[in-house]
Each structure stands twice: as C-alpha cells, then as structure tokens.
Design an enzyme around this catalytic site. Structure first.
Site, PDB file in Angstrom:
ATOM      1  N   ASN A   7       6.538   5.470  10.129  1.00  0.00           N
ATOM      2  CA  ASN A   7       5.574   4.915   9.167  1.00  0.00           C
ATOM      3  C   ASN A   7       4.416   4.270   9.945  1.00  0.00           C
ATOM      4  OD1 ASN A   7       4.288   2.879   7.580  1.00  0.00           O
ATOM      5  ND2 ASN A   7       5.939   3.009   6.087  1.00  0.00           N
ATOM      6  N   HIS A  10       1.184   0.159   9.578  1.00  0.00           N
ATOM      7  CA  HIS A  10       0.766  -1.034  10.316  1.00  0.00           C
ATOM      8  C   HIS A  10      -0.351  -0.747  11.313  1.00  0.00           C
ATOM      9  CE1 HIS A  10       3.499  -3.719   8.389  1.00  0.00           C
ATOM     10  NE2 HIS A  10       4.415  -2.784   8.467  1.00  0.00           N
ATOM     11  N   HIS A  52       1.690   4.890   3.272  1.00  0.00           N
ATOM     12  CA  HIS A  52       1.736   4.282   1.939  1.00  0.00           C
ATOM     13  C   HIS A  52       0.303   3.985   1.513  1.00  0.00           C
ATOM     14  CE1 HIS A  52       3.417   0.625  -0.588  1.00  0.00           C
ATOM     15  NE2 HIS A  52       2.684   1.437  -1.298  1.00  0.00           N
ATOM     16  N   ARG A  54      -1.651   2.045  -0.902  1.00  0.00           N
ATOM     17  CA  ARG A  54      -1.468   0.983  -1.906  1.00  0.00           C
ATOM     18  C   ARG A  54      -2.604   0.995  -2.910  1.00  0.00           C
ATOM     19  NH1 ARG A  54       1.761  -3.510  -1.484  1.00  0.00           N
ATOM     20  NH2 ARG A  54       3.355  -3.364   0.132  1.00  0.00           N
ATOM     21  N   ARG A  58      -5.057  -1.813   0.953  1.00  0.00           N
ATOM     22  CA  ARG A  58      -5.163  -2.836   1.991  1.00  0.00           C
ATOM     23  C   ARG A  58      -4.933  -2.292   3.400  1.00  0.00           C
ATOM     24  NH1 ARG A  58       0.232  -6.339   0.954  1.00  0.00           N
ATOM     25  NH2 ARG A  58      -0.577  -6.282  -1.152  1.00  0.00           N
ATOM     26  N   GLU A  79       4.035   7.416   0.298  1.00  0.00           N
ATOM     27  CA  GLU A  79       4.541   6.368  -0.603  1.00  0.00           C
ATOM     28  C   GLU A  79       3.436   5.950  -1.562  1.00  0.00           C
ATOM     29  OE1 GLU A  79       5.955   3.030   1.616  1.00  0.00           O
ATOM     30  OE2 GLU A  79       7.389   4.220   2.742  1.00  0.00           O
ATOM     31  N   THR A 110       6.487  -4.165   1.339  1.00  0.00           N
ATOM     32  CA  THR A 110       7.320  -3.882   0.172  1.00  0.00           C
ATOM     33  C   THR A 110       8.569  -4.767   0.202  1.00  0.00           C
ATOM     34  OG1 THR A 110       6.567  -1.617   0.453  1.00  0.00           O
ATOM     35  CG2 THR A 110       8.305  -1.984  -1.157  1.00  0.00           C
ATOM     36  N   GLU A 160      15.700   6.476  -1.229  1.00  0.00           N
ATOM     37  CA  GLU A 160      15.626   5.787   0.063  1.00  0.00           C
ATOM     38  C   GLU A 160      16.230   4.405  -0.161  1.00  0.00           C
ATOM     39  OE1 GLU A 160      12.027   6.040   2.393  1.00  0.00           O
ATOM     40  OE2 GLU A 160      12.332   4.012   3.182  1.00  0.00           O
ATOM     41  N   HIS A 201      13.282   0.142   6.068  1.00  0.00           N
ATOM     42  CA  HIS A 201      12.668  -1.170   5.932  1.00  0.00           C
ATOM     43  C   HIS A 201      13.351  -2.176   6.860  1.00  0.00           C
ATOM     44  CE1 HIS A 201       9.605  -3.477   3.769  1.00  0.00           C
ATOM     45  NE2 HIS A 201      10.311  -4.477   4.249  1.00  0.00           N
TER      46      HIS A 201
HETATM   47  N1  PXP Z   1      10.390   2.557   3.665  1.00  0.00           N
HETATM   48  C1  PXP Z   1       9.588   2.056   2.704  1.00  0.00           C
HETATM   49  C2  PXP Z   1       9.727   2.566   1.326  1.00  0.00           C
HETATM   50  C3  PXP Z   1       8.625   1.075   3.009  1.00  0.00           C
HETATM   51  O1  PXP Z   1       7.819   0.602   2.037  1.00  0.00           O
HETATM   52  C4  PXP Z   1       8.518   0.642   4.347  1.00  0.00           C
HETATM   53  C5  PXP Z   1       7.503  -0.404   4.696  1.00  0.00           C
HETATM   54  O2  PXP Z   1       6.236   0.039   4.552  1.00  0.00           O
HETATM   55  C6  PXP Z   1       9.356   1.214   5.310  1.00  0.00           C
HETATM   56  C7  PXP Z   1      10.304   2.152   4.949  1.00  0.00           C
HETATM   57  C8  PXP Z   1       9.257   0.851   6.763  1.00  0.00           C
HETATM   58  O3  PXP Z   1       9.536  -0.494   6.944  1.00  0.00           O
HETATM   59  P1  PXP Z   1       9.255  -1.168   8.356  1.00  0.00           P
HETATM   60  O4  PXP Z   1       7.787  -1.152   8.576  1.00  0.00           O
HETATM   61  O5  PXP Z   1       9.823  -2.535   8.195  1.00  0.00           O
HETATM   62  O6  PXP Z   1       9.986  -0.355   9.378  1.00  0.00           O
END
Ligand code: PXP
Length: 248
Positions: A7, A10, A52, A54, A58, A79, A110, A160, A201
């Site tokens: 993902n 960030h 993702h 949003r 953001r 997402e 999230t 998930e 997550h």
């Molecule tokens: N899965 C989903 C659905 C999420 O919203 C996120 C966070 O954006 C993640 C996985 C990944 O989480 P992390 O950045 O904490 O690894």
C-alpha cells in the site's frame, strides 16, 4: 505462500505534506511519487499494489492511480468507500480488484472495519456494480461472524480482515494471542463461507511474526511499515547524494 500487497498511500501523504497546494500534485518535480514507488515495489517482488482514493483526496490523487496504471507490472487493488460517487470513480479506473472500506473524515488512517451487516443494501449495490464490471470486491471487515456472513450474502468473493487490533495488542504481553485467535477464527469461518481471505492494517516487521501464523490468508496488504523502512534504510544514500551534489 502468503502474497504481499504493498500500500503506497503513505508515499502520497508525505508528498501532500509539502505539495498540497500545487496545481499539479503528481509526477513532474514533486516527490515522492506514489506511482514510481509502486513500480519500485513491484520490481522488488510485491505481488500487488494498493491505493486508497479518499473522498477528501488527502493523499492519493486520481492522477496517481492513472499514472501507476499506465506502467503497472502487477495488479491494482483500489480502496474506496461505499459512496456512490466513489464507486463510480473506481469503476471508471478499472482496477483489478476493489476493497470497500469505511471512511471517517477525522481519522488519520482507516480505523474500524466496514459495517457490512448494518449497510447490507448499500454494500450489495456496490458489490453488484463491481461484479457486473468483472471486478472482484473485498470487504474490509473486523473478524466478526456477522460481518463475514453479510459479506458472503451480498456476493463479495473476498474479504480483508482488519488486523489493527492485533497489531496494537502485539506490544502488550499476553494481549495479542486473543486477537490472533479472533483473526484465526474469522479466517476459518470466512473460508467455510467460500470467501477468499486477505488481511491487513498495522502489520509491521515485528508483529508479522504472529500475523504469518494465519497461514490460510491469501494476501496481506501492508503499507506504513514498508514505507517507513524504506525511509530509514534509504537515508544514507539520500544524504550521500545531496552532499556530493553540493560539492561536485
Ligand atoms: N488494508 C486497508 C483496508 C487499509 O485501509 C490499510 C491502511 O491504509 C491497510 C490495509 C494498510 O495498513 P498499514 O498502512 O497500517 O500497513
């Protein structure tokens, strides 16, 4: 083998911290570039990429996704929330899969899972729209039987499981095992319902030791810890390069 989806949200968060007000907050001179980081992650062995978009944009922008798709080497798991305009946007971008997530404007990331059981018809409509377009959906849910059953009932092929509670409990002695048991139970119930089970997550380089014992998980989606580690271990090269440019 458990697959790894990376993902890159960030990366976009870091870019937006500096370039939020630019007309063009993607590509060009702005950095870091989520699309480029996604391609690098693919070169390094990521099995897929997650972004993702949003509602408040953001971090990831639509253009990031479009740029990534132009040269993607794996597959995009996009997402979005259940909002009709987000579903429409996701359909127009044609990702390989969609993960439906809850969105709360005040949250930093999230927080809880999606309440599929409490939003059955809305969730069903979204899943049907994606299914009709040939895009498999994944419901991002807490590992609760009611949510798993609701996800199966509306025809989502995947879920998930939200691993945030497990991840938070990892540092407190004795607290992570019950959370891991909940996830394991959720995984088994989901498999029994014929669902494919992804998870994610808060998974990091420490708690992955516990997470990987959920060995029937198809794919973990991991973002923050991977991007953080790339900053940590990329710093030396970055400093050396700038020093050499200052003093050619
Ligand atoms: N899965 C989903 C659905 C999420 O919203 C996120 C966070 O954006 C993640 C996985 C990944 O989480 P992390 O950045 O904490 O690894």
């Amino acid at each position: 083998m458990i697959l790894l989806g990376v993902n890159v949200d960030h990366v976009a968060t870091l870019r937006q911290a500096r370039y939020r007000d630019e007309d063009t907050t993607f590509g060009g001179f702005v950095e870091p570039d989520p699309a480029q980081m996604a391609w690098l992650a693919e070169d390094a062995g990521a099995d897929g990429v997650t972004m993702h978009i949003r509602e408040d944009r953001r971090h990831v922008q639509v253009e990031d996704v479009q740029r990534y798709l132009e040269k993607k080497k794996t597959r995009l798991n996009l997402e979005v929330s259940l909002e009709a305009k987000m579903v429409e946007l996701a359909l127009s971008l044609k990702p390989e899969s969609v993960c439906l997530v809850p969105e709360n404007r005040k949250e930093v990331t999230t927080e809880g899972g999606l309440d599929v059981a409490g939003n059955l018809e809305r969730s069903r409509e979204a899943v049907q729209a994606f299914t009709a377009a040939g895009i498999p959906t994944s419901m991002f849910i807490d590992p609760e039987v009611a949510q798993l059953e609701a996800s199966a009932e509306i025809g989502s092929p995947w879920v998930e499981l939200h691993t945030g509670s497990f991840a938070r409990a990892w540092t407190v002695p004795g607290q992570s095992l019950p959370e891991l048991d909940l996830l394991r139970e959720g995984m088994k119930v989901g498999l029994g319902l014929g669902l494919r089970i992804n998870a994610g997550h808060g998974i990091n380089y420490k708690n992955v030791e516990g997470a990987r014992t959920l060995d029937e998980i198809y794919e973990f989606n991991i973002g923050h810890s991977i991007i953080s580690r790339s900053l940590t271990f990329g710093l030396q090269e970055a400093v050396q390069k700038m020093r050499s440019l200052l003093n050619p």
